[in-house]
Design a protein around this motif. Structure first.
Motif, PDB file in Angstrom:
ATOM      1  N   PRO A 157       0.796  -1.239   0.000  1.00 54.55           N
ATOM      2  CA  PRO A 157       0.000   0.000   0.000  1.00 54.55           C
ATOM      3  C   PRO A 157       0.824   1.283   0.000  1.00 54.55           C
ATOM      4  O   PRO A 157       0.287   2.353  -0.274  1.00 54.55           O
ATOM      5  N   ALA A 158       2.112   1.199   0.323  1.00 57.56           N
ATOM      6  CA  ALA A 158       2.942   2.402   0.335  1.00 57.56           C
ATOM      7  C   ALA A 158       4.389   2.021   0.071  1.00 57.56           C
ATOM      8  O   ALA A 158       4.805   0.896   0.331  1.00 57.56           O
ATOM      9  N   ALA A 159       5.149   2.991  -0.439  1.00 55.82           N
ATOM     10  CA  ALA A 159       6.566   2.764  -0.717  1.00 55.82           C
ATOM     11  C   ALA A 159       7.361   3.982  -0.276  1.00 55.82           C
ATOM     12  O   ALA A 159       6.965   5.123  -0.538  1.00 55.82           O
ATOM     13  N   SER A 160       8.477   3.739   0.406  1.00 56.53           N
ATOM     14  CA  SER A 160       9.365   4.813   0.835  1.00 56.53           C
ATOM     15  C   SER A 160      10.251   5.230  -0.327  1.00 56.53           C
ATOM     16  O   SER A 160      10.906   4.395  -0.956  1.00 56.53           O
ATOM     17  N   ILE A 161      10.259   6.540  -0.621  1.00 60.83           N
ATOM     18  CA  ILE A 161      11.047   7.075  -1.733  1.00 60.83           C
ATOM     19  C   ILE A 161      11.772   8.320  -1.242  1.00 60.83           C
ATOM     20  O   ILE A 161      11.164   9.376  -1.051  1.00 60.83           O
ATOM     21  N   GLY A 162      13.071   8.213  -1.014  1.00 60.29           N
ATOM     22  CA  GLY A 162      13.839   9.357  -0.542  1.00 60.29           C
ATOM     23  C   GLY A 162      13.323   9.848   0.801  1.00 60.29           C
ATOM     24  O   GLY A 162      13.197   9.084   1.754  1.00 60.29           O
ATOM     25  N   ASP A 163      13.008  11.156   0.875  1.00 61.59           N
ATOM     26  CA  ASP A 163      12.502  11.722   2.122  1.00 61.59           C
ATOM     27  C   ASP A 163      10.977  11.799   2.123  1.00 61.59           C
ATOM     28  O   ASP A 163      10.379  12.656   2.762  1.00 61.59           O
ATOM     29  N   GLY A 164      10.355  10.881   1.410  1.00 61.57           N
ATOM     30  CA  GLY A 164       8.900  10.842   1.368  1.00 61.57           C
ATOM     31  C   GLY A 164       8.415   9.457   1.014  1.00 61.57           C
ATOM     32  O   GLY A 164       9.149   8.473   1.125  1.00 61.57           O
TER      33      GLY A 164
END
Length: 204
Positions: A157-164
């Motif tokens: 449901p979500a993915a960490s990408i850099g600072d977001g």
């Protein structure tokens, strides 16, 4: 969180009643090939979580963060979350909507989150739908709100990408409610809210 660096923090969902609450007839729609045996699934999960901790990784739990976020957000946030969850479960208004809302709000926040994740059975609500024809046609189906056994695939449901992060719109209807938990956590949990965390893409 990183797939290539040292894993500092991870969010998990411990398998719970949602695994036991779906039946062979629901497997294809809920995207499962088999029904896991809950005691073994929990044992394997707990061993995995403990291995992470022993290697210095902080383990957070989706179900706990969700309840804490709703409490952090206050009564209006909790009501809005519940209305959105009911709408995405097929109940925008009407007697079933009202009965589900009353029932879920009668629970404390953690119990409400657990119940939504685990599924709401028809025999848990003491009421008869006004539309008796529809009620008769669907009498064999045991749930008003389906369980969400896919929640323990927390990477989806979500993915960490850099600072977001990206809060993902799930393709299959059986999974589309899942990202509402992550959206709520990021917006309202004291650990993440107002901390400059970028949401590159929302669930819509």
């Amino acid at each position: 969180m990183s797939e290539i660096g040292k894993l500092k923090t991870v969010m998990l969902k411990r398998p719970n009643v949602e695994v036991e609450n779906f039946t062979p007839d629901m497997m294809e729609r809920l995207l499962f090939d088999d029904i896991p045996y809950l005691p073994i699934a929990q044992q394997e999960h707990d061993n995995f979580a403990e291995t992470l901790r022993q290697n210095g990784t902080e383990v957070l739990y989706l179900e706990q963060l969700s309840a804490e976020a709703l409490d952090d957000g206050g009564e209006e946030v909790k009501l809005n979350f519940l209305e959105q969850m009911l709408a995405e479960s097929g109940y925008v208004a009407g007697v079933t909507h009202d009965a589900l809302k009353e029932y879920l709000l009668s629970l404390d926040t953690q119990a409400m989150v657990n119940k939504i994740m685990g599924g709401v059975r028809k025999n848990e609500l003491d009421f008869v739908p006004a539309d008796l024809v529809s009620a008769a046609e669907e009498d064999d189906y045991p749930f008003f709100m389906d369980p969400m056994p896919n929640l323990y695939f927390t990477r989806d449901p979500a993915a960490s990408i850099g600072d977001g992060l990206s809060i993902n719109h799930m393709t299959f209807a059986a999974r589309q409610r899942e990202s509402l938990f992550m959206e709520t956590i990021i917006k309202y949990h004291h650990r993440f809210a107002n901390k400059g965390l970028n949401v590159w893409r929302d669930r819509n």
